[in-house]
Design a protein around this motif. Structure first.
Motif, short mmCIF file in Angstrom:
data_model
loop_
_atom_site.label_atom_id
_atom_site.label_comp_id
_atom_site.label_asym_id
_atom_site.label_seq_id
_atom_site.Cartn_x
_atom_site.Cartn_y
_atom_site.Cartn_z
N ASP A 11 0.82 -1.21 0.00
CA ASP A 11 0.00 0.00 0.00
C ASP A 11 0.85 1.26 0.00
O ASP A 11 0.35 2.35 -0.32
CB ASP A 11 -0.93 0.02 1.22
CG ASP A 11 -1.98 -1.09 1.16
OD1 ASP A 11 -2.31 -1.52 0.04
OD2 ASP A 11 -2.45 -1.51 2.23
N LEU A 12 2.12 1.12 0.37
CA LEU A 12 3.01 2.28 0.36
C LEU A 12 3.44 2.67 -1.04
O LEU A 12 3.69 3.84 -1.33
CB LEU A 12 4.28 1.98 1.18
CG LEU A 12 4.11 1.80 2.69
CD1 LEU A 12 5.45 1.45 3.32
CD2 LEU A 12 3.54 3.07 3.32
N ALA A 13 3.54 1.67 -1.92
CA ALA A 13 4.12 1.91 -3.24
C ALA A 13 3.13 2.61 -4.17
O ALA A 13 1.91 2.44 -4.07
CB ALA A 13 4.57 0.60 -3.86
N GLU A 14 3.68 3.40 -5.08
CA GLU A 14 2.87 3.96 -6.15
C GLU A 14 2.27 2.81 -6.95
O GLU A 14 2.86 1.75 -7.07
CB GLU A 14 3.76 4.85 -7.04
CG GLU A 14 3.01 5.77 -7.96
CD GLU A 14 2.69 5.13 -9.28
OE1 GLU A 14 3.39 4.16 -9.67
OE2 GLU A 14 1.73 5.57 -9.93
N ARG A 15 1.07 3.00 -7.45
CA ARG A 15 0.26 1.91 -8.01
C ARG A 15 1.02 1.03 -9.00
O ARG A 15 0.94 -0.21 -8.94
CB ARG A 15 -0.98 2.50 -8.69
CG ARG A 15 -1.94 1.47 -9.25
CD ARG A 15 -3.14 2.15 -9.88
NE ARG A 15 -3.84 2.99 -8.92
CZ ARG A 15 -4.81 3.83 -9.26
NH1 ARG A 15 -5.17 3.96 -10.52
NH2 ARG A 15 -5.42 4.55 -8.32
N ASP A 16 1.77 1.62 -9.91
CA ASP A 16 2.44 0.84 -10.95
C ASP A 16 3.59 0.00 -10.41
O ASP A 16 4.11 -0.88 -11.12
CB ASP A 16 2.97 1.76 -12.06
CG ASP A 16 1.84 2.42 -12.82
OD1 ASP A 16 0.72 1.87 -12.80
OD2 ASP A 16 2.07 3.47 -13.44
N HIS A 17 4.04 0.26 -9.18
CA HIS A 17 5.17 -0.48 -8.60
C HIS A 17 4.74 -1.42 -7.47
O HIS A 17 5.58 -2.11 -6.91
CB HIS A 17 6.22 0.51 -8.07
CG HIS A 17 6.92 1.28 -9.14
ND1 HIS A 17 6.33 2.31 -9.82
CD2 HIS A 17 8.18 1.16 -9.67
CE1 HIS A 17 7.17 2.82 -10.70
NE2 HIS A 17 8.29 2.13 -10.64
N ALA A 18 3.46 -1.44 -7.15
CA ALA A 18 2.99 -2.26 -6.04
C ALA A 18 3.21 -3.75 -6.30
O ALA A 18 3.60 -4.50 -5.39
CB ALA A 18 1.50 -1.99 -5.78
N GLY A 19 2.99 -4.20 -7.53
CA GLY A 19 3.18 -5.61 -7.85
C GLY A 19 4.62 -6.04 -7.70
O GLY A 19 4.91 -7.11 -7.13
N PHE A 20 5.54 -5.21 -8.19
CA PHE A 20 6.96 -5.51 -8.07
C PHE A 20 7.39 -5.59 -6.61
O PHE A 20 8.09 -6.52 -6.20
CB PHE A 20 7.75 -4.42 -8.80
CG PHE A 20 9.20 -4.32 -8.40
CD1 PHE A 20 10.11 -5.30 -8.79
CD2 PHE A 20 9.66 -3.25 -7.64
CE1 PHE A 20 11.44 -5.21 -8.43
CE2 PHE A 20 10.98 -3.15 -7.27
CZ PHE A 20 11.88 -4.14 -7.68
N LEU A 21 6.93 -4.64 -5.79
CA LEU A 21 7.26 -4.66 -4.37
C LEU A 21 6.67 -5.89 -3.68
O LEU A 21 7.36 -6.55 -2.89
CB LEU A 21 6.74 -3.39 -3.70
CG LEU A 21 6.90 -3.30 -2.18
CD1 LEU A 21 8.37 -3.35 -1.79
CD2 LEU A 21 6.24 -2.03 -1.64
N GLY A 22 5.42 -6.23 -4.00
CA GLY A 22 4.79 -7.38 -3.38
C GLY A 22 5.51 -8.69 -3.70
O GLY A 22 5.68 -9.55 -2.82
#
Length: 306
Positions: free
Chosen positions: A55-66
């Motif tokens: 939830d911290l990441a900008e939307r386009d990078h949330a998948g990569f972080l997860g």
């Protein structure tokens, strides 16, 4: 949180001044965070539901972080730093402004309970916004002419390579103010720079008036400028270049007998073969235009490299 985890957490806080420390459960949900997470517009004490680290990441990078967090928690990847943008403001669910975006680096340390069972992780988040900004500034300086602010030869050649990879065929015009060497010797470097800056701004205005999209303007060296003219036939490119020269001569007409008469010339070529070939053909056209007295457009012909 047990005493061991508390000791580790306080130790991290002491050694990481300004960093954000977060405790994750085994599924990646944030169950504790240092107070400075408020800088990101979050307050876990008021949260009805535990937020996930993604939830911290900008939307386009949330998948990569997860994917990275899940892999670390499952022991499928090595512990290391990753970087991602964070929407850092109170209205993070609706804000998409560029100034609200900050880059952070994240490091994870998997945790285990007293029985050795995986039990989440501790995260250290460190701002890398200043480094990112510096990298962007350095890149901008590397591809920008310092006098005019236009893209430089390196950037223009990179663009030509991309067009050639897609087949080429676009028209390129190379412009230059006539008799710049004589102007420099008579009036000095400052005046020459002012003329080049003014000509660059004039070309910017002329290219912005083009109806076809995708045009690009760059400064090849101290006195030559290149314009990429996509979706334009050779005839239309010549007519546009001639209009540029005529308009410039009219705008730069001397106001007194002592003022210099400024004119410009141009060479045309088609994007083909290689970047060097394309620019050499356009620059040879410029040489022919100047040899013919200047204030004209010329082409070197349709020869092919050996």
């Amino acid at each position: 949180m047990n005493d061991v985890e508390g000791h580790v957490l306080h130790g991290l806080l002491e050694e990481a001044s300004g960093d954000i420390v977060i405790r994750l459960d085994r599924h990646g949900f944030m169950i504790h965070a240092s107070a400075n997470i408020a800088e990101l517009g979050l307050d876990l004490s008021c949260a009805l539901l535990l937020p996930h680290i993604t939830d911290l990441a900008e939307r386009d990078h949330a998948g990569f972080l997860g994917e990275h967090v899940s892999a670390v928690l499952a022991g499928r990847t090595q512990i290391g730093w990753i970087e991602f943008p964070v929407v850092a403001c109170a209205e993070r669910d609706t804000c998409r402004e560029a100034q609200c975006q900050r880059w952070y680096a994240l490091s994870l340390r998997p945790m285990c309970d007293t029985n050795g069972t995986p039990d989440g992780a501790l995260c250290l988040m460190r701002s890398v916004q200043r480094l990112r900004s510096l990298e962007g500034e350095l890149h901008s300086r590397a591809v920008t002419d310092p006098l005019t602010g236009l893209a430089n030869r390196q950037a223009f050649c990179a663009s030509l390579r991309r067009h050639l990879a897609r087949g080429g065929g676009q028209m390129v015009a190379v412009f230059a103010v006539d008799s710049m060497r004589a102007l420099l010797l008579r009036y000095g470097q400052r005046t020459a720079d002012e003329v080049l800056w003014g000509f660059a701004k004039f070309l910017e205005t002329m290219t912005q008036s083009l109806t076809a999209p995708g045009h690009e303007l760059a400064q090849l060296d101290g006195e030559r400028f290149a314009v990429l003219l996509p979706e334009m036939t050779a005839r239309c490119a010549r007519e546009w270049a001639e209009d540029v020269l005529t308009t410039f001569a009219g705008l730069a007409a001397p106001t007194s007998a002592k003022a210099p008469q400024l004119t410009a010339s141009a060479g045309l070529a088609r994007v083909e073969c290689t970047v060097d070939w394309t620019l050499r053909e356009a620059e040879l056209g410029l040489v022919l235009a100047r040899a013919g007295g200047g204030r004209q457009v010329a082409t070197a012909g349709h020869r092919r490299a050996a």
